[in-house]
Scaffold this motif. Structure first.
Motif, PDB file in Angstrom:
ATOM      1  N   VAL A   1      42.776 -34.883 -67.049  1.00 58.93           N
ATOM      2  CA  VAL A   1      43.970 -35.729 -66.992  1.00 58.93           C
ATOM      3  C   VAL A   1      44.918 -35.275 -68.097  1.00 58.93           C
ATOM      4  N   SER A   2      46.182 -35.030 -67.739  1.00 65.07           N
ATOM      5  CA  SER A   2      47.162 -34.562 -68.725  1.00 65.07           C
ATOM      6  C   SER A   2      47.435 -35.660 -69.753  1.00 65.07           C
ATOM      7  N   PRO A   3      47.966 -35.300 -70.922  1.00 70.22           N
ATOM      8  CA  PRO A   3      48.395 -36.331 -71.873  1.00 70.22           C
ATOM      9  C   PRO A   3      49.499 -37.196 -71.252  1.00 70.22           C
TER      10      PRO A   3
ATOM     11  N   LEU B   1      53.698 -41.351 -67.339  1.00 70.53           N
ATOM     12  CA  LEU B   1      52.899 -40.748 -66.271  1.00 70.53           C
ATOM     13  C   LEU B   1      51.847 -39.812 -66.826  1.00 70.53           C
ATOM     14  N   VAL B   2      50.844 -39.586 -66.010  1.00 73.00           N
ATOM     15  CA  VAL B   2      49.895 -38.509 -66.245  1.00 73.00           C
ATOM     16  C   VAL B   2      49.768 -37.736 -64.936  1.00 73.00           C
TER      17      VAL B   2
ATOM     18  N   GLU C   1      49.696 -37.809 -59.360  1.00 73.14           N
ATOM     19  CA  GLU C   1      50.585 -38.281 -60.420  1.00 73.14           C
ATOM     20  C   GLU C   1      50.440 -39.800 -60.508  1.00 73.14           C
ATOM     21  N   LEU C   2      50.044 -40.296 -61.664  1.00 72.35           N
ATOM     22  CA  LEU C   2      49.956 -41.742 -61.869  1.00 72.35           C
ATOM     23  C   LEU C   2      51.198 -42.202 -62.604  1.00 72.35           C
ATOM     24  N   LEU C   3      51.856 -43.231 -62.076  1.00 74.52           N
ATOM     25  CA  LEU C   3      53.139 -43.687 -62.610  1.00 74.52           C
ATOM     26  C   LEU C   3      53.040 -45.136 -63.052  1.00 74.52           C
TER      27      LEU C   3
END
Ligand code: ZN
Length: 136
Positions: free
Chosen positions: A28-30, A41-42, A52-54
């Motif tokens: 998972v991106s920062p 978002l990540v 993409e989680l918003l």
């Protein structure tokens, strides 16, 4: 080549929502804030595509309104297209409803446009010309 660039999911809490992906062992991106969209978002790369989680940072953001109306869940699909200008021109000719009539330039310099859910059987469709990192 047409590809699914990412799936955008509206969530109440990034921390809560990303845990399932972490449990699956995915990277998972920062967290990143995008001021103009009022979201944090990540991105989670999955194969050739991404999730993409918003999470909304403001009550009047698109994501906050979406969650208030429909709850958490799939917010948009993003498709990469070979020639965005030509694709948009074709869609307009065909009478497809776009969220905005102009191609927008995102923070990372990528070009994008949203096709209105009225023209896509209910799912907001984002079109981008090339891959973009960490952007809604
Ligand atoms: Zn997106």
């Amino acid at each position: 080549m047409f590809q699914i660039d990412h799936l955008g999911i509206a969530v109440k809490s990034l921390t809560a929502a990303k845990s399932i992906y972490e449990k699956l062992g995915l990277n998972v991106s920062p967290e990143e804030t995008v001021e103009q969209e009022k979201v944090r978002l990540v991105m989670i790369p999955i194969g050739e595509s991404r999730v993409e989680l918003l999470e909304s940072t403001s009550e009047d953001s698109t994501i906050a309104k979406f969650i208030a109306k429909r709850g958490e869940g799939l917010h948009h699909i993003c498709m990469r297209v070979p020639d965005l200008a030509a694709t948009v021109a074709k869609l307009k000719t065909d009478g497809v409803r776009l969220v905005s009539n102009e191609i927008k330039i995102g923070a990372g310099g990528h070009r994008y446009v949203f096709v209105h859910p009225q023209s896509t059987a209910g799912v907001l469709l984002e079109l981008v010309e090339s891959s973009h990192e960490n952007r809604p």
